[in-house]
Design a protein around this motif. Sequence first.
Motif, PDB file in Angstrom:
ATOM      1  N   ILE A   1       0.828  -1.199   0.000  1.00 53.22           N
ATOM      2  CA  ILE A   1       0.000   0.000   0.000  1.00 53.22           C
ATOM      3  C   ILE A   1       0.859   1.245   0.000  1.00 53.22           C
TER       4      ILE A   1
ATOM      5  N   TYR B   1      -7.085   2.071 -10.843  1.00 55.42           N
ATOM      6  CA  TYR B   1      -5.966   2.064  -9.889  1.00 55.42           C
ATOM      7  C   TYR B   1      -4.660   1.663 -10.536  1.00 55.42           C
TER       8      TYR B   1
ATOM      9  N   ILE C   1       1.320   1.289 -10.825  1.00 53.36           N
ATOM     10  CA  ILE C   1       0.296   1.885  -9.953  1.00 53.36           C
ATOM     11  C   ILE C   1      -0.126   3.207 -10.563  1.00 53.36           C
TER      12      ILE C   1
ATOM     13  N   ARG D   1      -2.982   4.963  -9.058  1.00 50.85           N
ATOM     14  CA  ARG D   1      -3.503   5.745  -7.936  1.00 50.85           C
ATOM     15  C   ARG D   1      -2.930   5.186  -6.628  1.00 50.85           C
TER      16      ARG D   1
ATOM     17  N   LEU E   1      -2.586   3.588  -3.039  1.00 47.15           N
ATOM     18  CA  LEU E   1      -3.346   2.487  -2.450  1.00 47.15           C
ATOM     19  C   LEU E   1      -3.348   2.526  -0.929  1.00 47.15           C
ATOM     20  N   THR E   2      -2.948   3.653  -0.334  1.00 38.65           N
ATOM     21  CA  THR E   2      -2.785   3.731   1.113  1.00 38.65           C
ATOM     22  C   THR E   2      -4.106   3.588   1.855  1.00 38.65           C
TER      23      THR E   2
ATOM     24  N   PHE F   1      -6.329   1.338   1.396  1.00 37.67           N
ATOM     25  CA  PHE F   1      -6.802  -0.035   1.428  1.00 37.67           C
ATOM     26  C   PHE F   1      -6.138  -0.821   2.544  1.00 37.67           C
TER      27      PHE F   1
ATOM     28  N   THR G   1      -5.998  -6.523   0.607  1.00 42.59           N
ATOM     29  CA  THR G   1      -7.001  -6.112  -0.396  1.00 42.59           C
ATOM     30  C   THR G   1      -6.710  -6.810  -1.728  1.00 42.59           C
TER      31      THR G   1
ATOM     32  N   PHE H   1      -7.592  -7.081  -5.856  1.00 39.10           N
ATOM     33  CA  PHE H   1      -8.157  -6.447  -7.052  1.00 39.10           C
ATOM     34  C   PHE H   1      -8.202  -7.471  -8.187  1.00 39.10           C
TER      35      PHE H   1
ATOM     36  N   VAL I   1      -2.747  -6.596  -2.309  1.00 40.46           N
ATOM     37  CA  VAL I   1      -2.053  -5.478  -1.650  1.00 40.46           C
ATOM     38  C   VAL I   1      -1.776  -5.854  -0.198  1.00 40.46           C
TER      39      VAL I   1
END
Length: 902
Positions: free
Chosen positions: A709, A746, A757, A759, A761-762, A764, A768, A770, A792
């Motif tokens: 993340i 994302y 990456i 966006r 991801l902090t 989440f 997590t 996807f 993640v």
Amino acid sequence: MDFLRMWMLLIHVMLGWSPLPTNGADCPAGTTIVGETTPSTRWQSDFGATGMSLLVADEAVTCTCGVVYAWEYFSKSVNPVSFQIWRETGTTGVYELIGQHLDTPASTGTTNTATFASTNRIPVEPGDIIGWYSSAASVVSYKDNGAAGPDHRTSTTVGALAVGNTHDWNGNALVKGKRFGFHAKIQPGSTPTITNLPTSTSISDTTSTGFLVFTLTVYDDDGDTVTTTMTSVSTEFAFDTTTLEVTALISTIAAGSYPLTFQVQDPCGKTSTGTLTITVNNSPLYINSLPSYTVVSQDLTALTLHHSLAISDASPTDSIASCTLAAAPKFSTSIVSGTTHGIYSIANPTFNYVTTKKYQFDTTCTDSYGSSDSGTFYVYVTANTSPTLTNLPATTTIPSTTLTGTSLFTVTASDIDVTDTVTFNSLTCSTGTCPFTINTGTGEIQTNTNLATLTRVGYDVYVTITDGTNTVGPRTLTVMISGINTAPVIQNTPLTFTMPLLENSALSASLYKITAADPDPDTLTYSVVYTPAAEGATVFSFDTSTGLLSTSSSTIVDYESLTSKSFTVDVTVTDGTDTDTYSTFTVNVIEVNEAPVFGSTIYYVSGNEGNAGESFSSPGFVVTDPDVSASQSYTVDCPAIAMDSTTGAVTLSGTYDLDVVGTASVLTCIATVSDGELTDTTQLIVTINDVNDHIPSFAHASYTLYTTIYGNVGDTIGSIAATDGDLGINGAISYTLDQTSLNESYFGVTGTGNLYINRFLTSFGDGTYFSFSANVTDYGGLTDTADINVVVYATTTVPTTSTTERYATFFEYPPNIAWFTVFCMTAVTATAAFSYLAYAHGFLRQLTCEDLKSVFRVKKKRKIIKRRHRKKIRDVGHGLGELHGGVRFASTDITKHINTKI
């Protein structure tokens, strides 16, 4: 019934009515009654029923050839009533309704008479029975009369019937006791007539077979079916008894009058006749060639045709009876040939230009039926004028070597009398014998003797002419004869063989030389005649001074273009006076094989890479071969392509793949055309097009990638690079991600297949997961898809994975830790609460050991223990996106997955 009939007869006599007819007799003149004679005496009652039908079985018609024209009845209600005539069908009790009259009385309690027009009367026959039908309450009255009443049947089920329908009255009882207040009035039937005869009509004698001449119209006041016949016998006309049409039976009806008689008859035998008179008109005759004229000479003596009359007559049976002239004693008419008449001048008409310069008279022609036509003919007389010799006197010189029959002079003459024929009389000469003769028609003077034997150097030739009336001359032609000469002699003996000439021989190539000898010091001149002449002149050239026969100096001999392949040659030599002729010899042109030739030095074809047999565009070879009967075949020297030997069509000889490095896309080949002996070549440029025949593909059907993340935007988290077997532009690929199932995009992918990456991801939590898909597409639009799974973690270190597959433990999956912790805390709280309640209420203290054992035995029986076997996930091509109630991890082999069931 006999008593009843006698009683009715008595009533008729007492009342002065006409007597009842006997059964089957013709209906008498006047009125015959069928039914109750006096309806008003039967007024007491009525049925009062709705829809009642009545059939009075004893009230039957007893006469023949009559019609019901009226009904008399006593009415009990004001309703429509249909008075009906029934006829038994042949089956006892079954009757056909043959006619009916509808009437509505004006009031009740009165006698009504309903009379109907002639077009609505009902023809009746003996045995027909009367009745009625009331659609509403019954109308006709009756009187009860005991057993003396007539037999009758009634019914309310018959209903309203149309004429022609039948009804079985057997189901309705035959009863007596009533006399009904109605009767039918019958009068004799009328005689049928032919309404449009007698009359007359006319047609032309050119009328064709089947032509409609006339149509008869017949009428019967009773509506009977009548029969119409033609009573006269005719071979010219036919009559159709069904359509009543009179038509032409033949197409050659002679003019005249043709009376035809016809008869119409009804079923009762009543007849009437009529006559149709047909007049066949004669088609008129026409003289089509008058007015006209002719010009004659006053010297005319012979019987002479001056004009053929063009006569037309459309009649197929007609003929020209005669043609006459009015006030024309010097002329007559006569048949020229067949049926053609002509205008003649008589023999020795003694025309005199001075006294009569013009004759005008009418010509009348008449056909065999008297039709005629006239026209005017003019004759113009001209005076005779003497002919004129127009080119004498004159002088001419000829050599003594002139051959017999040679023309040396043509005398010309003229005559202004256009009808005169100028004749040239026989020649005379200044000497007793004349070595010349003249054509009496053309005036051509020819030699008739070998002049070399003559000793005189000149002759006066006397010429006279005549036009049949006048003679002109003599006029003089002086003929001078030059000295005797020794003729040249051709020394070559005639050829004993046929001379060959190869086509394509060189220009001006020598073929044969004629040699001649002349003892006189004369210059010899050679000449030649070819057969055929025009084409021979294009093949040969000839030197008139040397006698050398050669090939043409300007045209190469072409066998195929020649109409004639064989030529005859006649050679003559002259010294200016005398000649010698070489006997004919033959030259045959020999065909030589010639090579076919391409029309262009380079041709182009194109097609796609592919397998053997792949067709290319046609090279469109244009080949000319002077040898019209020769056939050509094609070959090519490039192994990669094959060529149809007949058409030159190009195909791939084997698999050709431009995606193999080093494979050429343009081939330069040599194509050869051959006639079996000679060849020609051309350059063939073959362009092979690259085809997008490889689909781009990911290395795996799914990828599982890991990231933290704490990753930054732009950080690469793994590669999903795909490959494409095409080279060049078709091998260019691009990537896209389908993240529609996520809230945001994302992740992103580079042009080289690196996933990064997109966006932060902090936000989440740890673990997590996807899931989305990636697409790769090449330049031609071919595509492949792979599933992407990104896990993640909240650490900065991506967990390592074993290269050996195993099942993940429950606590290795982070989300399980979270909910398991909550579960444990809930369980502790519930246990504490239960313990407190048990203690507070003291029920644990009351349980015995047996109670506890019983409880546990029950629970054990109710418990169902399910065991599940561990199962590895399906291969990567099946359901990477499936999550069967557990946590999915991936080993270092990203083509496989591990599922853990909890």
